[in-house]
Design a protein around this motif. Structure first.
Motif, PDB file in Angstrom:
ATOM      1  N   HIS A  73       1.701   3.878   8.224  1.00  0.00           N
ATOM      2  CA  HIS A  73       0.942   4.937   8.899  1.00  0.00           C
ATOM      3  C   HIS A  73       1.927   5.748   9.730  1.00  0.00           C
ATOM      4  O   HIS A  73       3.057   5.308   9.972  1.00  0.00           O
ATOM      5  CB  HIS A  73      -0.125   4.327   9.818  1.00  0.00           C
TER       6      HIS A  73
ATOM      7  N   HIS B 269       0.870  -1.189   0.000  1.00  0.00           N
ATOM      8  CA  HIS B 269       0.000   0.000   0.000  1.00  0.00           C
ATOM      9  C   HIS B 269       0.898   1.227   0.000  1.00  0.00           C
ATOM     10  O   HIS B 269       1.458   1.573   1.035  1.00  0.00           O
ATOM     11  CB  HIS B 269      -0.882   0.018   1.253  1.00  0.00           C
TER      12      HIS B 269
ATOM     13  N   ALA C  38       1.958  -1.582   4.934  1.00  0.00           N
ATOM     14  CA  ALA C  38       0.807  -0.719   5.225  1.00  0.00           C
ATOM     15  C   ALA C  38       1.233   0.418   6.155  1.00  0.00           C
ATOM     16  O   ALA C  38       0.999   0.380   7.367  1.00  0.00           O
ATOM     17  CB  ALA C  38      -0.323  -1.533   5.836  1.00  0.00           C
TER      18      ALA C  38
HETATM   19  C1  NCD Z   1      -4.026  -2.259   5.086  1.00  0.00           C
HETATM   20  C2  NCD Z   1      -3.850  -0.757   4.841  1.00  0.00           C
HETATM   21  O1  NCD Z   1      -3.462  -0.069   5.772  1.00  0.00           O
HETATM   22  O2  NCD Z   1      -4.070  -0.293   3.716  1.00  0.00           O
HETATM   23  N1  NCD Z   1      -4.056  -2.473   6.494  1.00  0.00           N
HETATM   24  C3  NCD Z   1      -3.899  -3.642   7.132  1.00  0.00           C
HETATM   25  O3  NCD Z   1      -4.121  -3.692   8.341  1.00  0.00           O
HETATM   26  N2  NCD Z   1      -3.493  -4.741   6.507  1.00  0.00           N
HETATM   27  C4  NCD Z   1      -5.262  -2.756   4.406  1.00  0.00           C
HETATM   28  C5  NCD Z   1      -5.326  -4.262   4.284  1.00  0.00           C
HETATM   29  O4  NCD Z   1      -4.542  -4.882   3.553  1.00  0.00           O
HETATM   30  O5  NCD Z   1      -6.181  -4.869   4.908  1.00  0.00           O
END
Ligand code: NCD
Ligand code: ZN
Length: 478
Positions: free
Chosen positions: A318, A66, A316
């Motif tokens: 953040h 992502h 992913a």
């Molecule tokens: C992913 C995201 O942050 O885009 N987050 C996660 O917890 N895996 C989305 C996903 O793949 O489910």
């Protein structure tokens, strides 16, 4: 014998394929591997890289990242995400569609292609979003160049609405004849939403409440249902981020029935467990959740026996603020992984858990095969793209979040000791990382791989009963 001269010779390394480790040189010209062999079999070259004592692997293909572009530049963008990939020995990434806007129309996909082409350090594929409202866009998305489709059976970051089973069947019917693979976030929404509401109501805010809201049955139900729909329609599917031992049964059974179904797991499901929640709190929150330790060994075994086909990361990212809130339900799910997968897995190889040949099967050859890129990608062999990572199995490092290329400097790997590091990464013959430093001018070097994808012919089933077919019959009758 007169041979064309090469651009680069990688000399004296050990070349790894899923079958063997062979001491051999690799000659590269115009981005393609032109020879693999002994000194005498090598052409002249403009440049030589001494790889003695090192292993020469096909670059990893991470089919689940992502990169948040467009939409969340404070978390990541295509430049920072692909820089992290280059550092992790990853030469191709497939980016997920939960961006803003989601990649669910040809226009959104085209915009994302422009962004990625401008910024990417490594090659990439882009997923199209397959949701209740995007079924009609499938042909246009295929024409606009998707590597495959992503369908969210359960809610996760980005709050993409989950299609009903009816819409899912129709979506599979529409994608099946295209031959493209559908990658599934296989968690059943209604089960976990109900449990989360009850847990919230009871005042649970702690990290383990996240796991309690998503027990393995959430995934087992979803994998089983997806496999049935794939079997009915002939659609090809890929189960993302397999987290539990229990999911392996429906996966094995579907494979035994001949369903075109593949699966991945990620380092956090085989190396972390519920015992780590106290230490990492919100940082470890991810969908599906990291589970009880008893799941780890069956997942490793499933990789070894081929039930699970490949390793991906679900990178992913953040921000630290988004990962450290006290109320677990407000913590964003996921953490970066594209940069740490290879060192983490090589550490396990070093410890004797599996062989380096197994590793390249899971990290490169199988992802390339499953998504129609093999042998152009996924193998160090004459005729293949020179997507290569040169690794030092003896080199050690302590993973530090602050040192990551990703914009997201918060992971549950912080402080973990690894042994086995990518030292150089080449994408189509060009160094994108050299001596553990990113090359300055490789931004924009990455290309979309959809153009070289060759999926096997589609094998559609029950075509006479699809939504399109029955509506057409009604029109004829009228
Ligand atoms: C992913 C995201 O942050 O885009 N987050 C996660 O917890 N895996 C989305 C996903 O793949 O489910
Ligand atoms: Zn997911």
């Amino acid at each position: 014998m007169q041979m064309t001269s090469a651009d680069l010779l990688i000399c004296g390394g050990k070349v790894v394929t899923p079958q063997s480790v062979v001491e051999a040189n690799v000659a590269i010209k115009d981005g393609t591997i032109i020879a693999v062999g002994s000194d005498g079999a090598m052409p002249q070259a403009r440049e030589t890289l001494d790889a003695s004592g090192l292993y020469v692997l096909p670059g990893a293909i991470d089919v689940h990242v992502h990169f948040r572009d467009p939409g969340y530049p404070h978390k990541e963008d295509f430049a920072s995400g692909t820089a992290a990939a280059a550092f992790g020995g990853v030469t191709t990434v497939f980016d997920m569609p939960n961006t803003i806007p989601p990649a669910g129309t040809a226009e959104a996909l085209a915009a994302k292609h422009r962004i990625a082409a401008e910024k990417a350090h490594v090659d990439f594929g882009l997923y199209g979003l397959l949701g209740e409202d995007t079924i009609a866009h499938v042909p246009a998305l295929v024409a606009a160049g998707v590597i495959g489709f992503k369908l969210y059976m359960g809610n996760t970051f980005g709050r993409i609405p989950c299609p009903s089973t009816g819409a899912m069947l129709e979506a599979f019917e529409v994608v099946a004849p295209t031959g493209k693979r559908i990658s599934l976030h296989a968690e059943t929404n209604s089960i976990m939403e109900r449990r989360e509401a009850r847990l919230r109501g009871a005042g649970r805010l702690d990290p383990l409440a996240h796991l309690a809201s998503r027990p393995a049955v959430v995934a087992v139900e979803a994998v089983s249902r997806a496999a049935l729909l794939a079997e009915w329609t002939g659609a090809r599917i890929h189960i993302l981020h397999i987290s539990s031992a229990e999911e392996l049964r429906p996966l094995r059974e579907a494979k035994a029935r001949g369903v075109d179904i593949t699966g991945e797991t990620c380092p956090h499901y085989i190396m972390l467990s519920s015992e780590d929640y106290a230490r990492f709190a919100g940082t470890i929150r991810v969908n599906p959740p990291v589970r009880e330790k008893r799941n780890q060994e069956p997942l490793w075994q499933a990789l070894a026996d081929g039930t699970i086909d490949l390793i991906a990361t679900d990178h992913a990212p953040h921000s630290p603020e988004e990962k450290t809130r006290n109320d677990i339900w407000t913590v964003d799910c996921g953490f970066p992984g594209v940069e740490t997968q290879m060192p983490l897995m090589l550490t396990e190889a070093n410890a004797g858990r599996f062989g380096i040949c197994d590793y390249v099967r899971w990290s490169a050859a199988n992802p390339a095969r499953i998504f129609g890129l093999y042998p152009r990608k996924g193998v160090v062999a004459p005729g293949s793209d020179a997507d290569i990572t040169v690794v030092d199995l003896a080199r050690e490092l302590t993973i530090e979040d602050a040192a990551l290329q990703s914009r997201s400097k918060i992971t549950p790997w912080n402080g973990r000791r690894v042994k086995g590091l990518p030292i150089h990464t080449l994408v189509r013959g060009r160094f994108v990382m050299r001596n553990r430093a990113l090359l300055p001018h490789t931004r924009g070097w990455g290309r979309s791989v959809h153009a070289i994808q060759k999926m096997p012919p589609a094998r559609v089933r029950n075509a006479d009963g699809t939504m399109q077919a029955i509506v057409r019959l009604r029109e004829h009758a009228a």
